[in-house]
Design an enzyme around this catalytic site. Structure first.
Site, PDB file in Angstrom:
ATOM      1  N   GLY A 164       2.514   5.143   4.628  1.00  0.00           N
ATOM      2  CA  GLY A 164       2.024   5.770   5.847  1.00  0.00           C
ATOM      3  C   GLY A 164       0.640   5.265   6.181  1.00  0.00           C
ATOM      4  N   ARG A 223      16.905  13.976  13.611  1.00  0.00           N
ATOM      5  CA  ARG A 223      17.059  15.394  13.279  1.00  0.00           C
ATOM      6  C   ARG A 223      18.337  15.681  12.505  1.00  0.00           C
ATOM      7  NH1 ARG A 223      14.616  19.122  17.988  1.00  0.00           N
ATOM      8  NH2 ARG A 223      15.415  20.640  16.488  1.00  0.00           N
ATOM      9  N   SER A 252      -3.383   5.013   6.780  1.00  0.00           N
ATOM     10  CA  SER A 252      -4.504   5.391   5.927  1.00  0.00           C
ATOM     11  C   SER A 252      -5.027   6.767   6.322  1.00  0.00           C
ATOM     12  CB  SER A 252      -5.621   4.346   6.054  1.00  0.00           C
ATOM     13  OG  SER A 252      -6.725   4.697   5.262  1.00  0.00           O
ATOM     14  N   GLY A 253      -5.240   7.637   5.333  1.00  0.00           N
ATOM     15  CA  GLY A 253      -5.780   8.965   5.589  1.00  0.00           C
ATOM     16  C   GLY A 253      -4.753  10.015   5.947  1.00  0.00           C
ATOM     17  N   ILE A 254      -3.481   9.667   5.941  1.00  0.00           N
ATOM     18  CA  ILE A 254      -2.454  10.637   6.351  1.00  0.00           C
ATOM     19  C   ILE A 254      -2.124  11.630   5.235  1.00  0.00           C
ATOM     20  CG2 ILE A 254      -0.369   9.379   5.627  1.00  0.00           C
ATOM     21  CD1 ILE A 254       0.798  10.138   8.427  1.00  0.00           C
ATOM     22  N   GLY A 255      -2.516  11.312   3.994  1.00  0.00           N
ATOM     23  CA  GLY A 255      -2.292  12.259   2.906  1.00  0.00           C
ATOM     24  C   GLY A 255      -1.291  11.814   1.860  1.00  0.00           C
ATOM     25  N   LYS A 256      -1.143  10.510   1.687  1.00  0.00           N
ATOM     26  CA  LYS A 256      -0.181  10.001   0.693  1.00  0.00           C
ATOM     27  C   LYS A 256      -0.593  10.407  -0.726  1.00  0.00           C
ATOM     28  CE  LYS A 256      -0.781   5.764   2.038  1.00  0.00           C
ATOM     29  NZ  LYS A 256      -1.679   6.025   3.185  1.00  0.00           N
ATOM     30  N   ASP A 286      -2.168   3.927  -4.317  1.00  0.00           N
ATOM     31  CA  ASP A 286      -2.934   2.998  -3.482  1.00  0.00           C
ATOM     32  C   ASP A 286      -2.347   1.587  -3.504  1.00  0.00           C
ATOM     33  OD1 ASP A 286      -5.036   2.432  -1.674  1.00  0.00           O
ATOM     34  OD2 ASP A 286      -6.146   1.466  -3.295  1.00  0.00           O
ATOM     35  N   HIS A 302       0.850  -1.190   0.000  1.00  0.00           N
ATOM     36  CA  HIS A 302       0.000   0.000   0.000  1.00  0.00           C
ATOM     37  C   HIS A 302       0.885   1.239   0.000  1.00  0.00           C
ATOM     38  CE1 HIS A 302      -3.618   2.288   0.615  1.00  0.00           C
ATOM     39  NE2 HIS A 302      -3.093   2.896   1.659  1.00  0.00           N
TER      40      HIS A 302
END
Length: 310
Positions: free
Chosen positions: A153, A243, A155-159, A177, A138
Site C-alpha cells: 500500500g 463487494r 507510504s503511511g497508510i498503516g502497513k 518495509d 516494499h
C-alpha cells in the site's frame, strides 16, 4: 550469485572426509547436480566439472571395479580443480584413491548417510533457493493462519501498524518495509527480510521495535512462500471496490502470478481483522468453499422462485 561450500556444510549435515580452508571457500554457482556415471566409464564429452559431483550406488559400484592406478587416474579426471565439492551418498566406503584425488585438486570430500535420490533433492532445493535472483519490494510480509501474505500500500497508510496488530493477534512477522522476493521454483514465490531488518518493525512515533524480544520467538519467521497479496488503499467513495469477491486481481512477481485483494482503509475500520477475514476466505476458497458462489446460487434460486410465483 554463489554459495560457498562452507555455507552448504552449515545448512546440511555431512561427514567431512577431507577439507581445507581454501577448499571450503570454493563457490557453487549452479543448482544442477552431476552424477558422473558415464565419466566413470571414460566418457567425458559433456562433463561439467563446475557442478557438485554426487556418487551414488551405481557410480560407487563401478568405481570399486577399477583397481590400482587406473582408479586414481580416473578419479583425478572426475575430481577436477573447478569442482567445488564431491559427495558420496549412502555412507558408502570411500577408497584411499578418492581421498588422494581430493587432496591433489584441493576439493572438499563429503560423505552422507542419505539415499542418493533424497540427497539430490535436498541439495537441489537448497541451492535453488540460495542461488535464486532476489527482487526487493516494499511491504510487510506475514504468516497468517499458515498463509504467506504480502501487505502492500501507499507510504503511511498503516502497513507496519497492521502488521504489529496481527503479531499481537498471534500471527508471525517475516519482514517489514523491505521484502526480498525470490522465485523458489516455477510456480512458487518466497520472501525473506533483509538481514539488517530481521525481526524488526518500524512504527512512526515509536521507532524500531524488536518483535522477537517483545513477543517471543513464536512471533517471527525466517521466510515464507507468498500465497496472496493484500493491497491497502485509501477509501474513495467515487471508486468502485469489489463487494462480492468474484473479481479477483492478479499481480506478478518474477513471472509468478499471485492473487491480490484490495482493501479500502478509512477511519473506524479494523484493518487487521479485515485482513484476517480476507486470508480465511482465501483459505476457504482453496478448500472448495466459496461464499460468493453460495450467495450467487441463493440469489439465482430466489429469482427463479419469484418468477414462478408470478
Amino acid at each position: 550469485m554463489a554459495v560457498s561450500v562452507q555455507d552448504l556444510l552449515d545448512k546440511i549435515h555431512f561427514h567431512v572426509i577431507y577439507s581445507t580452508e581454501t577448499a571450503l571457500q570454493k563457490e557453487i554457482t549452479t543448482s544442477e547436480i552431476m552424477r558422473p556415471g558415464l565419466e566413470m566409464a571414460g566418457y567425458f564429452d559433456y562433463f561439467t566439472p563446475e557442478r557438485i559431483q554426487l556418487f551414488g550406488m551405481k557410480e560407487w559400484s563401478y568405481m570399486m571395479t577399477v583397481v590400482g592406478d587406473n582408479r586414481y587416474d580416473l578419479l583425478k579426471k572426475v575430481m577436477a580443480k573447478e569442482t567445488p565439492v564431491v559427495i558420496v551418498a549412502r555412507n558408502l566406503e570411500i577408497p584411499s584413491e578418492m581421498v588422494a584425488a581430493a587432496k591433489k585438486a584441493d576439493i572438499v570430500l563429503l560423505q552422507s548417510r542419505e539415499a542418493t535420490s533424497r540427497l539430490n533433492s535436498v541439495l537441489t532445493s537448497f541451492l535453488d533457493e540460495r542461488l535464486a535472483e532476489r527482487t526487493t519490494v516494499h511491504g510487510v510480509l506475514m504468516d497468517i493462519f499458515g498463509v504467506g501474505v504480502l501487505i502492500q500500500g501507499a507510504s503511511g497508510i498503516g502497513k507496519s501498524e497492521t502488521g504489529l496488530e496481527l503479531v499481537k493477534r498471534g500471527h508471525r512477522l517475516v519482514a517489514d518495509d523491505r521484502v526480498d522476493v525470490f522465485q523458489r521454483d516455477a510456480f512458487t514465490l518466497s520472501g525473506e527480510p533483509a538481514e539488517i531488518l530481521r525481526n524488526m518493525i518500524e512504527i512512526r512515533g515509536v521507532g524500531i521495535i524488536d518483535v522477537m524480544s517483545l513477543f517471543g520467538a513464536g512471533a517471527v519467521k525466517d521466510s515464507t512462500d507468498i500465497d496472496m497479496v493484500i493491497y491497502l488503499e485509501y477509501y474513495d467513495k467515487e471508486k468502485a471496490f469489489d463487494r462480492l469477491g468474484n473479481a479477483p486481481t492478479i499481480v506478478e512477481f518474477s513471472d509468478v502470478e499471485v492473487p491480490q485483494t484490495r482493501i479500502p482503509v478509512k477511519t473506524g475500520r479494523n484493518v487487521s481483522v479485515i485482513v484476517e477475514a480476507a486470508v480465511m476466505n482465501f483459505r476457504a476458497k482453496q478448500m472448495g468453499f466459496d461464499a460468493t458462489k453460495t450467495f450467487e446460487d441463493r440469489l439465482t434460486d430466489l429469482i427463479s422462485h419469484n418468477k414462478e410465483s408470478q
